[in-house]
Every structure is written in structure tokens, then in C-alpha cells.
Scaffold this active site. Sequence first.
Site, PDB file in Angstrom:
ATOM      1  N   ASP A  13       0.882  -1.165   0.000  1.00  0.00           N
ATOM      2  CA  ASP A  13       0.000   0.000   0.000  1.00  0.00           C
ATOM      3  C   ASP A  13       0.923   1.219   0.000  1.00  0.00           C
ATOM      4  O   ASP A  13       1.515   1.567   1.019  1.00  0.00           O
ATOM      5  CB  ASP A  13      -0.879  -0.047   1.268  1.00  0.00           C
ATOM      6  CG  ASP A  13      -1.627   1.259   1.517  1.00  0.00           C
ATOM      7  OD1 ASP A  13      -1.622   2.129   0.636  1.00  0.00           O
ATOM      8  OD2 ASP A  13      -2.226   1.391   2.614  1.00  0.00           O
ATOM      9  N   LYS A  76       3.263  11.041  -4.039  1.00  0.00           N
ATOM     10  CA  LYS A  76       2.036  10.506  -4.637  1.00  0.00           C
ATOM     11  C   LYS A  76       1.137  11.638  -5.156  1.00  0.00           C
ATOM     12  O   LYS A  76       0.312  11.425  -6.033  1.00  0.00           O
ATOM     13  CB  LYS A  76       1.308   9.679  -3.580  1.00  0.00           C
ATOM     14  CG  LYS A  76       0.199   8.801  -4.123  1.00  0.00           C
ATOM     15  CD  LYS A  76      -0.267   7.851  -3.050  1.00  0.00           C
ATOM     16  CE  LYS A  76      -1.512   7.103  -3.415  1.00  0.00           C
ATOM     17  NZ  LYS A  76      -1.948   6.204  -2.352  1.00  0.00           N
ATOM     18  N   GLU A 181      -7.189   0.867  -4.186  1.00  0.00           N
ATOM     19  CA  GLU A 181      -7.124   0.770  -2.722  1.00  0.00           C
ATOM     20  C   GLU A 181      -8.441   0.317  -2.085  1.00  0.00           C
ATOM     21  O   GLU A 181      -8.436  -0.614  -1.272  1.00  0.00           O
ATOM     22  CB  GLU A 181      -6.655   2.115  -2.144  1.00  0.00           C
ATOM     23  CG  GLU A 181      -5.173   2.328  -2.407  1.00  0.00           C
ATOM     24  CD  GLU A 181      -4.706   3.772  -2.296  1.00  0.00           C
ATOM     25  OE1 GLU A 181      -5.489   4.622  -1.837  1.00  0.00           O
ATOM     26  OE2 GLU A 181      -3.564   4.039  -2.683  1.00  0.00           O
ATOM     27  N   ASP A 207     -12.794   5.304   2.014  1.00  0.00           N
ATOM     28  CA  ASP A 207     -11.346   5.293   2.256  1.00  0.00           C
ATOM     29  C   ASP A 207     -10.800   6.725   2.236  1.00  0.00           C
ATOM     30  O   ASP A 207     -10.579   7.312   1.174  1.00  0.00           O
ATOM     31  CB  ASP A 207     -10.683   4.430   1.161  1.00  0.00           C
ATOM     32  CG  ASP A 207      -9.167   4.331   1.322  1.00  0.00           C
ATOM     33  OD1 ASP A 207      -8.622   4.927   2.257  1.00  0.00           O
ATOM     34  OD2 ASP A 207      -8.537   3.642   0.495  1.00  0.00           O
TER      35      ASP A 207
END
Length: 625
Positions: A13, A76, A181, A207
Site C-alpha cells: 500500500d 504521490k 485501494e 477510504d
Amino acid sequence: MGKKDEGCAIGIDLGTTYSCVAVWNDQQRRVDIIHNEQGNPITPSYVAFTDDQRLIGLAAKNQAATNPENTVFDAKRLIGRKYSDPIIKNDMMLWPFKVIAGVDDKPMIVVKYHGKEKHLFAEEISSMVLTKMCEIAETYLESPVKNAVITVPAYFNDSQRKATIDAGTIAGLNVKRIINEPTAAAIAYGLDKRSDCKKPRNIFIFDLGGGTFDVSLLSIKGKDFKVKATAGNTHLGGEDFDNRMVNYFVEEFKRKSKLDISGNPKALRRLRSACERAKRTLSSTTCTTVEVDCLYQGIDFCSSITRARFEELNMDMFRECIETVDRCLNDAKMDKSSVDDVVLVGGSSRIPKVQELLQEFFKGKDLCKSINPDEAVAYGAAVQAALLSGSIKNVPNLVLSDVTPLSLGTSLKGDIMSVVIPRNTTIPVKKTKGYMTVKDNQTSVLIAVYEGERAIASDNNLLGSFVLSGIPRAPRGNGHDICFAIDENGVLTVSAKEQTTGSKNEITITNDKGRLSTQEIKRLVQEAESYLAEDKQFLRKANAMNSLDDYIYKMKKALKNDCINLKLSSKEKEKISSAITKATSLLDGGNNKAYEIQVLEDYVKELEIMFKPIIAKIDLFSSFY
Ligand code: AMP
């Protein structure tokens, strides 16, 4: 675990703020979340550069306040984006590290390493974090790891997905699959639940992480995990909540001290850390203090914030989260009452107001908090990795089908968006649509590929373009087919074929907008290897210097304690004194980089031989005292 398994595949992850790695343990029939050397299941996605070394993870984060310009995080948020992207422009104002425009408008991170300026792609920083996660897994498994499943936000677009695959390649990994994810989290949640569901069970994954927000609606029946719809925002998460609090306190500090710290990276970094801590505390208390000693120009900062004020500062973003939930259900054409479980994932889903708004939206339904929000995504990725590695016997059988988050198409005359694959279409998918030339005797067509939901093509995100040539001269209306194919990773390939003469003229987008070229990736893989070699050299030198330091300590102790126990001859004492002098000068030289590692290591070996009997006496002596 200590078991050799050459074909082992891990799940990573790769988070904006933290990353987590996991592996399927076939003997125990469970997923092992792998802890790092500090014993933590999550590792900060930070990379730092100093004059001596490169640091990754907690070591990098811990020195961020003293070396802010060379401590990189949030890769990211940069990956797969353009420098001119307004989102990047906004972020840059808050980052203490420098970002400049590179070739093709690619953002380049500027750091100082070994005293020299270096320009790095976001893919390189992410690859360094991936290397660290891989090392954590290798230490645990006691075997090399080459294969991985990496997760990305469901709402990541085509360029962001491809850039993540490139980051994996630079890290020397074989990226077996990119999975979303929330889908990975659904595997973690659904594996236990599916045994008791005879009819399909609708699971809503919420999420909210450090930098991204994703929701997905899945239907689980037996071994089938089918994503119905997904929605999200690749730029919304805990860091945005931190930033609001930072800005709030920057203003307060300005009011109180008449000083503006907004242009001071060091002060901002320290204030941001204090704000992040305060934010976490506010998830369990209703008021907390924020204190930073010597924040700026020797002035201490001390203030407090209530949970209500924190909520007020972020309410627009919290509401945006709920609107996204609503959009996802609408896309799936499902009423909220049909949702069986609402599952919380991501560190920021712990915020009480977020939970309250979500529960209110689902008409008071209990939210599922049974899975660990920090580990669920890596857990699901590890299961998928085991399934793909093929050689693992006991992994639970499941079939994943995901969807594409954004509509994909091409532009028609008049800048109209012609959708070929609508958003939320199950992947992998291949669709072909026929188009026509718009002018008489047109021999080539420019095919522009877009993703997005806007009716005007150029308002969407241009992924790339290519020319289909060799069309025979004819009046307008000559036909050609455009084929869009999305693979299991959500990665797109577009090709075109001229049809009137039956001859094939097929072109595929290979090096689309902003993606690293094969040569660049090759160069970066070599650079990554040299970074690793430099890290190893640094550790070797640090170990040699530590050993030398240890010897100096023991030898000094030997001289000091001589009268008590050791009974050293005057010749021995002389030998020790001169060895201390030489070792001390080597150590000083070592600090100044004047000596080669070999010189240090050789002297350590020399001392080992020379002082073996004396050191044995000292060790014996130390064990008594
Ligand atoms: P993730 O990307 O899922 O690792 O989430 C990391 C984000 O969760 C960071 O922004 C953290 O500050 C945030 N976070 C972690 N724990 C809490 C908490 N108890 N309350 C609020 N935010 C939290």
C-alpha cells in the site's frame, strides 16, 4: 517467518503519507502485516538527502525539521501530473522542498545530495519508498522479493497508474498488478464475511487517507468481488486538514507576534507536525494544545484548538466527502438502503465528524470499524499477490472485477467529447467505435485521447494523441475504427485501423503524455542501483567508524583501570596509547571523509589482532563491573 520462497509476491500500500507492506502466509493461511525495523506496521513515505546519506521512512521523517528543503514527501501527489497543474501549484506553496518544471512539463524535485544539486522525478521518490518497503519484506522473509502488487487510489487516472508502474520498475520490482485501494480493502473485509452471504452482499468502502479520498461500492457473492461504481478525489485527505490548521495558526502567530512564518519552511514544518498531532488527539478529545518551542526568531508558540473549531475549518471538505458518496451510489443506481456494510478505511476515517456525517447519510447505520484502517489495503494487496503468484496452495479463491473510474474517448469535430468507454465500466475491457473523415481527400486523422466527464473534449484530460495516416483519397465520410482497451491494471491502450480498403494501419499509444521513456527508466534503474550502493557504502563506513570508536573506548578504559585489574606492562601501555592516537586521528579523518573505508576497516582488523588478549581481559573485567 524465516521461510525461503523465491516466488514470493508481496502487497504494498503505497500511501501519500504512510506505506504498508504485507504477505500471504500460506502455512498459517493468513496475511502477515510486516513490521518495519522500528516495529511499526506503517512506514512514512518520506525520503531525505543529506551530505552523507539518503534516508527513507521514519529516519527521513525524524530529521525533517532540521533538513526541510531536502526531505521529500507527498510524491504521490505529484506522480503522473504536470508541473503546470493548478493542484501542484497550490501544493508547492506548502512544501518545504523545491519543485521545478522539467522536460514536457514534468515536475522535478530539487534536492541537495552529497553537496550537489539533484533533480528527481516523483517516480524516483516513490521508487525509493517502494525499495524500502521491499527491504522490510525481505528482512522478514529472509529471501529476495521481486514480485509485488501495488495499490493506487481508485480515482487515479491513466497517467498516475502508469507512473506508479514505472516507479515499481525503477525499484527493480516486477509489478504483477495495480489494484485499487478500496477494492483491496474490500478483500480484507469481505474474506470473513462472504461465508455468511448466500445472496450478494453490498459493501461500501469509505477510504479517507493522508492525501487521497476514494469510495467504492462492491457486491460480494461467494468468490466474486465485483466493483459496481467508484468515485473520489485524488487530492483530498488528512494533509489538507493539517494545512487548514497550519494556516489558522500562522494567522494567530501573525496576530500575536506581528511576524509572518508563511515563507519559512523550517517553522512551517515544525508547526505542521504539531498540527497533525493535535488533529489526531482531537479524534479522541474535544480540546488540545499546540506547542512549538522557538517557532520563529526565538519566540515560542502555544495555543489551543477545540474539536468544534477543527471541524469548522474543514467542514467544506467533510461535506465534499459525503457528496462523493452520494455520487457513487447514483452511478451504481443503488439506493443507500441497499448497502449492507459501510466500511471505514484510511487513517482520516477516524475523524469523529466524518463518521457522524457518514452515519447520518446512511440513516443511522452502524459503521464497520472491524478492520484496521491502516492495514486493510496492504492486506488485500497481499491476497491478490498470492493469487497471482500461482504457486500458493491455500490462498482463498476470489475473482476480482474492478471498474474504470473515468470515461475515456476521443474528440469529434467541434471539440465534442465522444465517449468510447463510459466511467464505471468493468475492466478489463476492449471497445471499438467507428469514425469518419471530415474532409474530402483526407489522408490522415489526428486522434486525440481524453479522459473525463465534460462534454467539451478539451475540458477533459488529454492523455495523448497520434496520427492515423495512409487513408486513401476519397470524399469525406471515409471510415476508420478506434479501439480502446483497458487491462487489469486500469492501463489504457488505443489503436486505430483504416477500413475502407481493408488494409490495416494500426497505431498504439505507447509513450503517452508525461510518461517516462524506456531509456529514461533504464537510466533511473541504474541510478537506483547506485543509490543503493551509496547507502551500503555509507553503512559500511559508519560501521567501521563505530568499531573504531568502540576500540578507543575500550582501550581508554584499559589504561584507566590498569591499576585495579589488568596489570599491563609499560610496553603494553605505550602500545595502547599510540593506538588510541592513531585511531582517534583516523576517526577525525573519517568524519572529514579524508580516509577510504578500506583504511578504516583495515585498522579495525589490525587492532583486533593486536589487542585480542587485552580486549578479552577488558570484556571479562566489564562483565564483573
Ligand atoms: P493513510 O494514508 O490511510 O495512512 O492515512 C494517514 C492519514 O490519517 C494522516 O493524514 C494522519 O494524520 C491521519 N490520521 C491517522 N490517525 C488519525 C486520527 N486518529 N485522527 C485523525 N486523523 C488521523
